[in-house]
Design a protein around this motif. Structure first.
Motif, PDB file in Angstrom:
ATOM      1  N   ARG A  20       9.885   9.222 -16.063  1.00  0.00           N
ATOM      2  CA  ARG A  20       9.213   9.839 -17.220  1.00  0.00           C
ATOM      3  C   ARG A  20       9.739  11.258 -17.450  1.00  0.00           C
ATOM      4  NH1 ARG A  20       4.355   8.542 -15.601  1.00  0.00           N
ATOM      5  NH2 ARG A  20       3.534  10.609 -15.101  1.00  0.00           N
ATOM      6  N   LEU A  21       9.989  11.973 -16.356  1.00  0.00           N
ATOM      7  CA  LEU A  21      10.550  13.332 -16.471  1.00  0.00           C
ATOM      8  C   LEU A  21      11.906  13.293 -17.164  1.00  0.00           C
ATOM      9  CD1 LEU A  21       9.789  15.010 -13.002  1.00  0.00           C
ATOM     10  CD2 LEU A  21       8.948  15.716 -15.247  1.00  0.00           C
ATOM     11  N   ALA A  22      12.719  12.322 -16.772  1.00  0.00           N
ATOM     12  CA  ALA A  22      14.060  12.215 -17.346  1.00  0.00           C
ATOM     13  C   ALA A  22      14.006  11.825 -18.815  1.00  0.00           C
ATOM     14  CB  ALA A  22      14.861  11.187 -16.557  1.00  0.00           C
ATOM     15  N   LEU A  61       0.839  -1.205   0.000  1.00  0.00           N
ATOM     16  CA  LEU A  61       0.000   0.000   0.000  1.00  0.00           C
ATOM     17  C   LEU A  61       0.874   1.254   0.000  1.00  0.00           C
ATOM     18  CD1 LEU A  61      -3.128   0.270   0.131  1.00  0.00           C
ATOM     19  CD2 LEU A  61      -2.840   0.854   2.540  1.00  0.00           C
ATOM     20  N   ALA A  62       1.936   1.179   0.868  1.00  0.00           N
ATOM     21  CA  ALA A  62       2.835   2.331   0.987  1.00  0.00           C
ATOM     22  C   ALA A  62       3.725   2.477  -0.258  1.00  0.00           C
ATOM     23  CB  ALA A  62       3.697   2.173   2.245  1.00  0.00           C
ATOM     24  N   ALA A  63       4.048   1.314  -0.861  1.00  0.00           N
ATOM     25  CA  ALA A  63       4.989   1.334  -1.992  1.00  0.00           C
ATOM     26  C   ALA A  63       4.349   1.824  -3.285  1.00  0.00           C
ATOM     27  CB  ALA A  63       5.554  -0.067  -2.189  1.00  0.00           C
ATOM     28  N   LYS A  64       3.035   1.696  -3.357  1.00  0.00           N
ATOM     29  CA  LYS A  64       2.338   2.052  -4.590  1.00  0.00           C
ATOM     30  C   LYS A  64       2.604   3.517  -5.012  1.00  0.00           C
ATOM     31  CE  LYS A  64      -2.069   0.971  -6.728  1.00  0.00           C
ATOM     32  NZ  LYS A  64      -3.475   0.587  -6.463  1.00  0.00           N
ATOM     33  N   PRO A  65       2.414   4.529  -4.123  1.00  0.00           N
ATOM     34  CA  PRO A  65       2.730   5.917  -4.524  1.00  0.00           C
ATOM     35  C   PRO A  65       4.206   6.133  -4.797  1.00  0.00           C
ATOM     36  CG  PRO A  65       1.743   5.821  -2.304  1.00  0.00           C
ATOM     37  CD  PRO A  65       1.803   4.433  -2.806  1.00  0.00           C
ATOM     38  N   ILE A  66       5.084   5.366  -4.038  1.00  0.00           N
ATOM     39  CA  ILE A  66       6.522   5.525  -4.283  1.00  0.00           C
ATOM     40  C   ILE A  66       6.849   5.020  -5.682  1.00  0.00           C
ATOM     41  CG2 ILE A  66       8.841   4.817  -3.524  1.00  0.00           C
ATOM     42  CD1 ILE A  66       7.684   4.761  -0.655  1.00  0.00           C
ATOM     43  N   ASP A  67       6.234   3.898  -6.024  1.00  0.00           N
ATOM     44  CA  ASP A  67       6.410   3.380  -7.385  1.00  0.00           C
ATOM     45  C   ASP A  67       5.972   4.442  -8.407  1.00  0.00           C
ATOM     46  OD1 ASP A  67       7.468   0.980  -6.658  1.00  0.00           O
ATOM     47  OD2 ASP A  67       5.558  -0.115  -6.722  1.00  0.00           O
ATOM     48  N   SER A  68       4.857   5.118  -8.063  1.00  0.00           N
ATOM     49  CA  SER A  68       4.329   6.148  -8.978  1.00  0.00           C
ATOM     50  C   SER A  68       5.318   7.297  -9.146  1.00  0.00           C
ATOM     51  CB  SER A  68       3.009   6.709  -8.433  1.00  0.00           C
ATOM     52  OG  SER A  68       2.085   5.687  -8.296  1.00  0.00           O
ATOM     53  N   VAL A  69       5.912   7.694  -7.993  1.00  0.00           N
ATOM     54  CA  VAL A  69       6.836   8.835  -8.061  1.00  0.00           C
ATOM     55  C   VAL A  69       8.129   8.449  -8.796  1.00  0.00           C
ATOM     56  CG1 VAL A  69       8.157   8.641  -5.883  1.00  0.00           C
ATOM     57  CG2 VAL A  69       7.468  10.870  -6.705  1.00  0.00           C
ATOM     58  N   ILE A  70       8.537   7.164  -8.614  1.00  0.00           N
ATOM     59  CA  ILE A  70       9.735   6.695  -9.349  1.00  0.00           C
ATOM     60  C   ILE A  70       9.439   6.693 -10.858  1.00  0.00           C
ATOM     61  CG2 ILE A  70      11.189   4.665  -9.804  1.00  0.00           C
ATOM     62  CD1 ILE A  70      10.893   4.048  -6.772  1.00  0.00           C
ATOM     63  N   GLY A 103       4.097  13.455  -2.707  1.00  0.00           N
ATOM     64  CA  GLY A 103       3.768  14.680  -3.452  1.00  0.00           C
ATOM     65  C   GLY A 103       4.934  15.643  -3.459  1.00  0.00           C
ATOM     66  N   GLN A 104       5.605  15.757  -2.273  1.00  0.00           N
ATOM     67  CA  GLN A 104       6.766  16.652  -2.184  1.00  0.00           C
ATOM     68  C   GLN A 104       7.877  16.196  -3.127  1.00  0.00           C
ATOM     69  OE1 GLN A 104       7.834  16.762   1.958  1.00  0.00           O
ATOM     70  NE2 GLN A 104       6.378  18.398   2.418  1.00  0.00           N
ATOM     71  N   LEU A 105       8.116  14.843  -3.128  1.00  0.00           N
ATOM     72  CA  LEU A 105       9.156  14.295  -4.014  1.00  0.00           C
ATOM     73  C   LEU A 105       8.830  14.570  -5.489  1.00  0.00           C
ATOM     74  CD1 LEU A 105      10.216  10.791  -2.622  1.00  0.00           C
ATOM     75  CD2 LEU A 105      11.730  12.652  -3.296  1.00  0.00           C
ATOM     76  N   ALA A 106       7.545  14.368  -5.839  1.00  0.00           N
ATOM     77  CA  ALA A 106       7.119  14.586  -7.230  1.00  0.00           C
ATOM     78  C   ALA A 106       7.350  16.045  -7.633  1.00  0.00           C
ATOM     79  CB  ALA A 106       5.644  14.207  -7.367  1.00  0.00           C
ATOM     80  N   THR A 142       4.746  16.661 -18.974  1.00  0.00           N
ATOM     81  CA  THR A 142       4.662  15.368 -18.305  1.00  0.00           C
ATOM     82  C   THR A 142       4.073  15.491 -16.906  1.00  0.00           C
ATOM     83  OG1 THR A 142       6.902  15.700 -17.577  1.00  0.00           O
ATOM     84  CG2 THR A 142       6.588  14.338 -19.555  1.00  0.00           C
ATOM     85  N   SER A 143       3.518  16.621 -16.551  1.00  0.00           N
ATOM     86  CA  SER A 143       3.026  16.813 -15.181  1.00  0.00           C
ATOM     87  C   SER A 143       1.870  15.852 -14.863  1.00  0.00           C
ATOM     88  CB  SER A 143       2.581  18.256 -14.994  1.00  0.00           C
ATOM     89  OG  SER A 143       1.542  18.547 -15.898  1.00  0.00           O
ATOM     90  N   ASP A 144       1.953  15.268 -13.689  1.00  0.00           N
ATOM     91  CA  ASP A 144       0.923  14.351 -13.199  1.00  0.00           C
ATOM     92  C   ASP A 144       0.192  15.079 -12.077  1.00  0.00           C
ATOM     93  OD1 ASP A 144      -0.560  12.413 -11.875  1.00  0.00           O
ATOM     94  OD2 ASP A 144       0.901  10.812 -12.319  1.00  0.00           O
ATOM     95  N   GLU A 145      -0.921  15.681 -12.427  1.00  0.00           N
ATOM     96  CA  GLU A 145      -1.642  16.558 -11.491  1.00  0.00           C
ATOM     97  C   GLU A 145      -2.010  15.849 -10.189  1.00  0.00           C
ATOM     98  OE1 GLU A 145      -1.889  19.695 -11.869  1.00  0.00           O
ATOM     99  OE2 GLU A 145      -1.002  19.639 -13.866  1.00  0.00           O
ATOM    100  N   LYS A 146      -2.412  14.601 -10.354  1.00  0.00           N
ATOM    101  CA  LYS A 146      -2.876  13.839  -9.179  1.00  0.00           C
ATOM    102  C   LYS A 146      -1.735  13.619  -8.178  1.00  0.00           C
ATOM    103  CE  LYS A 146      -5.684   9.757  -8.262  1.00  0.00           C
ATOM    104  NZ  LYS A 146      -6.104   8.468  -8.807  1.00  0.00           N
ATOM    105  N   LEU A 147      -0.561  13.288  -8.794  1.00  0.00           N
ATOM    106  CA  LEU A 147       0.627  13.014  -7.973  1.00  0.00           C
ATOM    107  C   LEU A 147       1.138  14.296  -7.332  1.00  0.00           C
ATOM    108  CD1 LEU A 147       2.340  10.449  -7.371  1.00  0.00           C
ATOM    109  CD2 LEU A 147       3.875  11.178  -9.188  1.00  0.00           C
ATOM    110  N   LEU A 148       1.157  15.356  -8.145  1.00  0.00           N
ATOM    111  CA  LEU A 148       1.681  16.623  -7.649  1.00  0.00           C
ATOM    112  C   LEU A 148       0.775  17.258  -6.602  1.00  0.00           C
ATOM    113  CD1 LEU A 148       2.879  18.067 -11.083  1.00  0.00           C
ATOM    114  CD2 LEU A 148       4.341  17.401  -9.175  1.00  0.00           C
ATOM    115  N   ALA A 149      -0.509  16.846  -6.628  1.00  0.00           N
ATOM    116  CA  ALA A 149      -1.468  17.428  -5.686  1.00  0.00           C
ATOM    117  C   ALA A 149      -1.402  16.786  -4.307  1.00  0.00           C
ATOM    118  CB  ALA A 149      -2.888  17.276  -6.267  1.00  0.00           C
ATOM    119  N   ARG A 150      -0.702  15.638  -4.198  1.00  0.00           N
ATOM    120  CA  ARG A 150      -0.630  14.936  -2.888  1.00  0.00           C
ATOM    121  C   ARG A 150       0.072  15.827  -1.873  1.00  0.00           C
ATOM    122  NH1 ARG A 150      -0.774   8.791  -3.361  1.00  0.00           N
ATOM    123  NH2 ARG A 150      -0.002   8.913  -1.229  1.00  0.00           N
TER     124      ARG A 150
END
Lengths: 246, 404
Positions: free
Chosen positions: A197-199, A183-192, A219-222, A206-214
């Motif tokens: 994708r950014l690179a 459960l905890a790894a799922k968002p980390i996987d998303s941010v990785i 969210g901070q990492l994203a 490439t902005s991911d609004e949902k991720l950036l809105a956390r």
């Protein structure tokens, strides 16, 4: 992959923690059950020995020994009592419950002692023996043997139940940990994935609004990755080497 | 007025109708000692049947209400409660065994206002012969003390002074053990060894450990206080392991059942029985010169009494005659005499009074029967039997048979 390794280490940690808990509580359980059961058995046996001793006076003085045998036969049915024997003041056996005969160790022992003693009888097991005098000892004594094997069996059962309980909690805990880590790894996987994708797809939207809105660390990492990406893009546009002063 | 029944009236009314006098029996009809309960019942029933067919007592038939206790104390206690409280029998009769009877005795004291007397139990133990429970039971047979004293005296008289005891680990065994100990102390002797077995042991079980224990004491005779299955197993293993000394059994053993187990299917059975001697509390059923024996055999032949079918759980082949059924027959004969002396309207309150009128009563054996406030055992004589040609006969000479 790194998360799985981290999780493996956590799992090993949990295992050792449970092992320590299991061992320490088992040791405590053995000590507590052994101490309490031994004390309780000894206390009960002393009570029974005294009851028989008090009841025996009249029988010894006035009645046939079959009445005495009948009396002790009723007590031998109590759980934990393995043998009962009654000796007179000369140490002669007047009634007993031994089959096929009186063990040599008991036949040859000193029956005047009133102290609690531990006995090992070959072929029978280990026993704790208590005594109670009849008519202050001038008419003999009642001796009762408790099977310590029964105490060991009860300890074994108690420890077994405890280990079973802890093992069940451990297994449930491991599955719960796997689910929680996933459960905890799922968002980390998303941010990785987002960082990758950014690179990979620079200068594209490439902005991911949902991720950036956390509003959590993910969210901070994203947002940080997006910032670094934008800084790198900006530096590149100005001809500066990446990572220079912003 | 109180609704409660006066105890005296209650005692008078129970176990009696215009057609029947009901006696309550709790005995072993199942288990390894069932032969004792069955044979005792058969012997008693042969005489009751005889009386009932002749019109009964004042027109009333004597009826036995039977329960099986399997020779176990707790069922015996439960059965006694049922017999006294629910069935409300006129008297208790023909119980089997010391461990059972010794547990029942306190109950008889508890129910003393009901006058629930126990007549002629098949045990020679002391508790029902002495205070505090002796007032609630009447015995016909000689005691274990008398049987064991007779055996010890005879063994000592022929020089077999190293006596060991093999006994059942309960009140019965202890009673016999105490009898041997007492008898030996009169000779300034002590028993040289002892070994025990658990009640309910089967013939198929091993008694080798017991034999080994006794062999270590190097006895010149062994007295067994047990039931037939265990004593037969002991005898078999003793002979097999070379314990070649006289082996004695008390009357309770059930001689015919023991002999059957030891000899059945053996060609060398004489090897197992030549040193066997059993004490008896009734004369030999082979001696038809004794009037009671003659009558017993006639009635057993005529009625061929069968054990109560509802209680039979295992196969059992009854004996034509046996010491146990002869004892049951004599018990019944004396019981009928007591009931007869109660008159046309038997009253339980007068039972004790009636039995005390039995003085020098001829039961049909050589010994006469007397009862009184200080005499609650009718017969005193002990007989000794050995095996000849596959049957028990009276022992003529201890010296000739056993002297070492």
């Amino acid at each position: 992959m790194k998360i799985q390794k981290l999780f493996q280490k956590t799992l090993v940690g949990i295992f050792f923690l449970f092992a320590v808990i299991s061992l320490s509580t088992s040791a405590l359980c053995i000590y507590t059950v052994d101490t309490h059961l031994s004390a309780e058995y000894e206390s009960n046996s002393r009570g029974i020995a005294k009851t028989i001793a008090d009841s025996s006076v009249d029988i010894l003085l006035n009645r046939d020994l079959s009445a005495l045998q009948s009396l002790i036969d009723q007590f031998i049915e109590i759980q934990g009592i393995s043998y009962i024997y009654i000796t007179n003041e000369d140490g002669e056996f007047l009634a007993h419950t031994f089959v096929p005969g009186i063990p040599t160790e008991i036949a040859q022992s000193d029956h005047s002692s009133r102290a609690t003693m531990e006995r090992h009888l070959p072929g029978m097991g280990d026993f704790v023996e208590v005594s109670s005098p009849i008519l202050a000892g001038v008419a003999g004594a009642v001796h009762i043997g408790m099977d310590t094997g029964l105490i060991a069996l009860k300890i074994q059962r108690a420890v077994g139940q405890q280990v079973y309980l802890i093992s069940s909690i451990f297994i449930i805990g491991v599955f719960a940990a796997i689910w929680l880590v996933r459960l905890a790894a799922k968002p980390i996987d998303s941010v990785i994935a987002y960082a990758a994708r950014l690179a990979r797809e620079r200068n594209k939207d490439t902005s991911d609004e949902k991720l950036l809105a956390r509003d959590d660390e993910v969210g901070q990492l994203a947002r940080l990755f997006l910032y670094f990406s934008m800084v790198m893009d900006f530096d590149k546009a100005r001809g500066k080497p990446p990572g220079g002063q912003v | 007025m109180s609704g409660e029944t006066n105890p005296d009236t209650r005692a008078e009314q129970t176990g009696l109708t215009d057609a029947e006098i009901v006696l309550g029996v709790s005995a072993a009809f199942s288990g390894p000692s069932r032969g004792l309960g069955i044979e005792l019942y058969r012997g008693a029933n042969s005489y009751f049947e005889h009386v009932n067919r002749a019109g009964g007592l004042g027109g009333r038939k004597v009826v036995l209400k039977t329960y099986d206790d399997g020779y176990q104390p707790n069922p015996a206690v439960t059965n006694t409660m049922t017999l006294v409280l629910e069935d409300q029998v006129f008297a208790l009769f023909g119980y089997v065994g010391t461990p059972t009877v010794t547990r029942v005795l306190p109950m008889l004291k508890k129910f003393q206002e009901r006058k629930a007397y126990l007549f002629f139990p098949f045990t020679g133990a002391q508790p029902q012969r002495e205070p505090p429970y002796g007032d609630f039971a009447f015995n016909l047979r000689a005691s274990y003390r008398q049987e064991t004293a007779g055996l010890v005296d005879n063994f000592v008289s022929i020089g077999n002074k190293r006596i060991a005891v093999f006994y059942q680990a309960d009140a019965y065994g202890r009673s016999g053990w105490a009898g041997v100990r007492l008898a030996m102390s009169r000779h300034g002797l002590e028993m040289v060894g002892e070994a025990t077995y658990r009640r309910g042991a089967m013939f198929s079980g091993s008694m080798r450990r017991q034999v080994e224990i006794l062999k270590q004491s190097n006895p010149s005779a062994v007295i067994c206080i047990g039931s037939y299955a265990a004593c037969a197993a002991f005898l078999r293993d003793a002979v097999d392991l070379g314990l070649e000394v006289p082996i004695a059994n008390l009357s309770f053993v059930g001689s015919e059942n023991l002999l059957k187990l030891v000899t059945e299917g053996r060609d060398d059975s004489q090897r197992y029985t030549r040193l066997l001697v059993n004490s008896q509390v009734v004369p030999s059923y082979e001696d038809t010169s004794i009037p009671a024996v003659k009558q017993y055999r006639e009635l057993m032949d005529r009625y061929d009494p069968q054990p109560p079918s509802q209680l039979l759980k295992e196969d059992y082949t009854p004996f034509s005659y046996s010491f146990v059924s002869l004892e049951g027959f004599l018990n019944a004969k004396l019981m009928v005499e007591i009931l007869r002396r109660l008159g046309d309207r038997p009253d339980r309150n007068k039972l004790e009074e009636a039995i005390f009128t039995i003085r020098n009563f001829d039961l049909g054996i050589s010994e006469r029967v007397s009862f009184g406030p200080d005499r609650r055992q009718g017969l005193q004589q002990v007989y000794y039997t050995v095996v000849e040609s596959g049957r028990f006969v009276t022992l003529e000479s201890w010296e000739d048979r056993f002297a070492s």
